[in-house]
Design a protein around this motif. Sequence first.
Motif, PDB file in Angstrom:
ATOM      1  N   ARG A   1       0.817  -1.216   0.000  1.00  0.00           N
ATOM      2  CA  ARG A   1       0.000   0.000   0.000  1.00  0.00           C
ATOM      3  C   ARG A   1       0.850   1.265   0.000  1.00  0.00           C
ATOM      4  O   ARG A   1       0.430   2.312  -0.476  1.00  0.00           O
ATOM      5  CB  ARG A   1      -0.930   0.007   1.223  1.00  0.00           C
ATOM      6  N   ALA A   2       2.064   1.166   0.541  1.00  0.00           N
ATOM      7  CA  ALA A   2       2.898   2.353   0.714  1.00  0.00           C
ATOM      8  C   ALA A   2       3.696   2.715  -0.531  1.00  0.00           C
ATOM      9  O   ALA A   2       3.913   3.904  -0.803  1.00  0.00           O
ATOM     10  CB  ALA A   2       3.851   2.147   1.886  1.00  0.00           C
ATOM     11  N   HIS A   3       4.140   1.717  -1.311  1.00  0.00           N
ATOM     12  CA  HIS A   3       5.080   1.975  -2.398  1.00  0.00           C
ATOM     13  C   HIS A   3       4.678   1.238  -3.676  1.00  0.00           C
ATOM     14  O   HIS A   3       4.017   0.195  -3.630  1.00  0.00           O
ATOM     15  CB  HIS A   3       6.491   1.522  -2.010  1.00  0.00           C
ATOM     16  N   SER A   4       5.140   1.759  -4.802  1.00  0.00           N
ATOM     17  CA  SER A   4       4.948   1.052  -6.071  1.00  0.00           C
ATOM     18  C   SER A   4       5.745  -0.254  -6.074  1.00  0.00           C
ATOM     19  O   SER A   4       5.257  -1.277  -6.540  1.00  0.00           O
ATOM     20  CB  SER A   4       5.409   1.931  -7.237  1.00  0.00           C
ATOM     21  N   VAL A   5       6.973  -0.195  -5.566  1.00  0.00           N
ATOM     22  CA  VAL A   5       7.836  -1.375  -5.479  1.00  0.00           C
ATOM     23  C   VAL A   5       8.591  -1.328  -4.159  1.00  0.00           C
ATOM     24  O   VAL A   5       9.120  -0.281  -3.785  1.00  0.00           O
ATOM     25  CB  VAL A   5       8.871  -1.444  -6.636  1.00  0.00           C
ATOM     26  N   THR A   6       8.629  -2.444  -3.455  1.00  0.00           N
ATOM     27  CA  THR A   6       9.431  -2.569  -2.238  1.00  0.00           C
ATOM     28  C   THR A   6      10.414  -3.712  -2.420  1.00  0.00           C
ATOM     29  O   THR A   6      10.020  -4.835  -2.755  1.00  0.00           O
ATOM     30  CB  THR A   6       8.563  -2.855  -1.012  1.00  0.00           C
ATOM     31  N   PHE A   7      11.699  -3.426  -2.214  1.00  0.00           N
ATOM     32  CA  PHE A   7      12.743  -4.437  -2.332  1.00  0.00           C
ATOM     33  C   PHE A   7      13.094  -4.943  -0.940  1.00  0.00           C
ATOM     34  O   PHE A   7      13.432  -4.151  -0.049  1.00  0.00           O
ATOM     35  CB  PHE A   7      13.982  -3.850  -3.006  1.00  0.00           C
ATOM     36  N   VAL A   8      13.012  -6.256  -0.759  1.00  0.00           N
ATOM     37  CA  VAL A   8      13.330  -6.874   0.522  1.00  0.00           C
ATOM     38  C   VAL A   8      14.698  -7.529   0.391  1.00  0.00           C
ATOM     39  O   VAL A   8      14.851  -8.538  -0.309  1.00  0.00           O
ATOM     40  CB  VAL A   8      12.266  -7.922   0.922  1.00  0.00           C
ATOM     41  N   ASP A   9      15.694  -6.925   1.030  1.00  0.00           N
ATOM     42  CA  ASP A   9      17.057  -7.451   0.997  1.00  0.00           C
ATOM     43  C   ASP A   9      17.161  -8.533   2.073  1.00  0.00           C
ATOM     44  O   ASP A   9      17.260  -8.241   3.264  1.00  0.00           O
ATOM     45  CB  ASP A   9      18.048  -6.314   1.261  1.00  0.00           C
ATOM     46  N   LEU A  10      17.123  -9.781   1.625  1.00  0.00           N
ATOM     47  CA  LEU A  10      17.002 -10.917   2.545  1.00  0.00           C
ATOM     48  C   LEU A  10      18.359 -11.511   2.893  1.00  0.00           C
ATOM     49  O   LEU A  10      19.268 -11.555   2.054  1.00  0.00           O
ATOM     50  CB  LEU A  10      16.122 -12.003   1.923  1.00  0.00           C
ATOM     51  N   PRO A  11      18.513 -12.008   4.120  1.00  0.00           N
ATOM     52  CA  PRO A  11      19.746 -12.714   4.493  1.00  0.00           C
ATOM     53  C   PRO A  11      19.742 -14.122   3.902  1.00  0.00           C
ATOM     54  O   PRO A  11      18.781 -14.533   3.234  1.00  0.00           O
ATOM     55  CB  PRO A  11      19.653 -12.756   6.021  1.00  0.00           C
ATOM     56  N   LEU A  12      20.819 -14.864   4.118  1.00  0.00           N
ATOM     57  CA  LEU A  12      20.826 -16.273   3.723  1.00  0.00           C
ATOM     58  C   LEU A  12      19.764 -16.998   4.531  1.00  0.00           C
ATOM     59  O   LEU A  12      19.712 -16.884   5.762  1.00  0.00           O
ATOM     60  CB  LEU A  12      22.202 -16.893   3.977  1.00  0.00           C
ATOM     61  N   LEU A  13      18.902 -17.719   3.847  1.00  0.00           N
ATOM     62  CA  LEU A  13      17.760 -18.364   4.489  1.00  0.00           C
ATOM     63  C   LEU A  13      17.968 -19.867   4.626  1.00  0.00           C
ATOM     64  O   LEU A  13      18.554 -20.504   3.746  1.00  0.00           O
ATOM     65  CB  LEU A  13      16.490 -18.110   3.683  1.00  0.00           C
ATOM     66  N   THR A  14      17.472 -20.419   5.713  1.00  0.00           N
ATOM     67  CA  THR A  14      17.418 -21.870   5.847  1.00  0.00           C
ATOM     68  C   THR A  14      16.298 -22.386   4.951  1.00  0.00           C
ATOM     69  O   THR A  14      15.416 -21.615   4.533  1.00  0.00           O
ATOM     70  CB  THR A  14      17.143 -22.279   7.301  1.00  0.00           C
ATOM     71  N   PRO A  15      16.281 -23.676   4.625  1.00  0.00           N
ATOM     72  CA  PRO A  15      15.185 -24.201   3.801  1.00  0.00           C
ATOM     73  C   PRO A  15      13.806 -23.901   4.369  1.00  0.00           C
ATOM     74  O   PRO A  15      12.882 -23.543   3.626  1.00  0.00           O
ATOM     75  CB  PRO A  15      15.469 -25.704   3.763  1.00  0.00           C
ATOM     76  N   ASP A  16      13.634 -24.008   5.690  1.00  0.00           N
ATOM     77  CA  ASP A  16      12.328 -23.725   6.294  1.00  0.00           C
ATOM     78  C   ASP A  16      11.971 -22.249   6.180  1.00  0.00           C
ATOM     79  O   ASP A  16      10.811 -21.901   5.903  1.00  0.00           O
ATOM     80  CB  ASP A  16      12.336 -24.149   7.770  1.00  0.00           C
ATOM     81  N   GLU A  17      12.956 -21.380   6.384  1.00  0.00           N
ATOM     82  CA  GLU A  17      12.706 -19.945   6.263  1.00  0.00           C
ATOM     83  C   GLU A  17      12.348 -19.570   4.831  1.00  0.00           C
ATOM     84  O   GLU A  17      11.439 -18.762   4.590  1.00  0.00           O
ATOM     85  CB  GLU A  17      13.931 -19.167   6.722  1.00  0.00           C
TER      86      GLU A  17
END
Length: 409
Positions: free
Chosen positions: A265-281
Motif C-alpha cells: 500500500r505504501a510503495h509502487s515497489v518494495t525491495f526486501v534485501d534478505l539474508p541467507l535463508l534456511t530451507p524452512d525460512e
Amino acid sequence: MESSLIRVLPACLTQPLPRGWDASDAEYVFETMPGVDHINAVILALPTTEPDILLLDADWPDGDVFAVAAQALEARPTMAVVLLSDENAPDRLRRAMLAGAEEYLIRPIEAPALRESLIGIAKHRTLRVVDRDEIEGGEVGQVYGGLVVGVMSGKGGLGKTTLAVNMASVCSMAPNKSAGILGLESGDGAVMLSLQPKLGLLDLAGSMEERREGAGFALDWFRQFCVTHQKTGVYYSQWTGSGTQVPEYGVPEDFMPALLETCRRAHSVTFVDLPLLTPDEATAMFPLLDVILIVSSSSDLLALRSTKTFLDLIPEEIAPRVRVIINRSSPNDMISRDDFAAALDFKIAAVLPDAPQVAAQAINLGSPFVLTQGQSELALTVKQLAQVLFRLPVAAESKEKPRKRFMLF
C-alpha cells in the motif's frame, strides 16, 4: 460501476500508435503498460505486466519478431498477440498465422479500427473487472497494490544489496512511482545511502498492535520507522536502528505478512534485501513475495552450486515469479551464460557487467551508482532491467542515448 479491463503491452514499436486507440468507455477500460523497446526484453516483461494483448510491431528491424510472438504465447498461453506492419506480403501473413498471432493489422490504421480490433479479441477472453469509481485520474494501474520484490542469493558477497539499492533508486525516481527497501540482512543498505536509522522494524514489531489497519499497519505509523534518501526519495528501513529496543514478547507470528501488505500500500515497489535463508525460512518466505530476484555469479563455482541448491527449494507454483540475475559478469568468467543456464536448468533473466570501480566509488560517495555514474554500462543495464521488470516509463533523455543490450532469455 464495473468495467472489463483490457491490459495491453506495446512492444518494439517502429511508429507511434494513433492517438485515442486506447480510449475507455463504460464497458471496457484499456490499461496500456509502458512499452518494451527491445525485442529480447519482451518475454521478460510478460510475468510482471500480465497483458491480455501483446501489441507487437512486425517491422522491428533487429530480430525475428515472429519467433518472439510464438515464444510469448508459449510463455503466456492466455494472452493474444496482435502484429502491426506496413507490409501485407503473403509470406509474412503466413508466418504470423504460424506464430499464433490473433491479428495481423496493416498500417496506416485509424484509432477506432485498432481499438475495435482489440476489443473484438478481448471479448472472447476472461478479463479482469475493475470498479471505475476507484480509478483515480484515469489510471487503472492505481487500483492495484505495489509489488514486493525479494532479493536473495545462495551465498554471501554476490552484490544483492547493491542491486536492491540501485534498482529501488531507479524505481523511486521514475514519474509517479515510489520505492522502499527493507534491509533484513544488515545495515549495508544504509551505508550505501548514507543513512543512520534510529528506529528499526523490530521496534515496529513491538508496537504493531497499536496501529493496525486492515491486514497491515496505518501508513503514517509505518513511515515513522523509515528514513528517506533525499536524492532519490527511497524509503529505507532495516531490522534494527541505533535506538532499537527488543520487544518484550518477541516478534508476532503475523508480523512479516502484515509488514509486506503495508509495503504494497505504501510503495509502487518494495525491495526486501534478505539474508541467507534456511530451507524452512525460504519455504515460508517465498509465497509472501510477488517477484523473486536471485543473484548469482558466473565467475564462482560455489555461487553456481549454491544457486542451484537454492532454486531446488522453490515450489513449482512459485517458479514463475523467479528471475535469476548473473552479477559481475566478465568475458573471462569460467562459466558461460549458456552453460550457467543449463547447469541451473533455469533461464537467466539478465547479465550485469563486472564494474568494481563503479560500485566502489558509489559506496565511497554514499550514493547509488545509478546517480553517481548514471551513464556507465552497469548503471544503464540496471536502469533498463528495472524498467522492464517494474513497468517504468522510459525517461525522455535515455531515448537519445545508446541503451545496454540485455542478454535476456
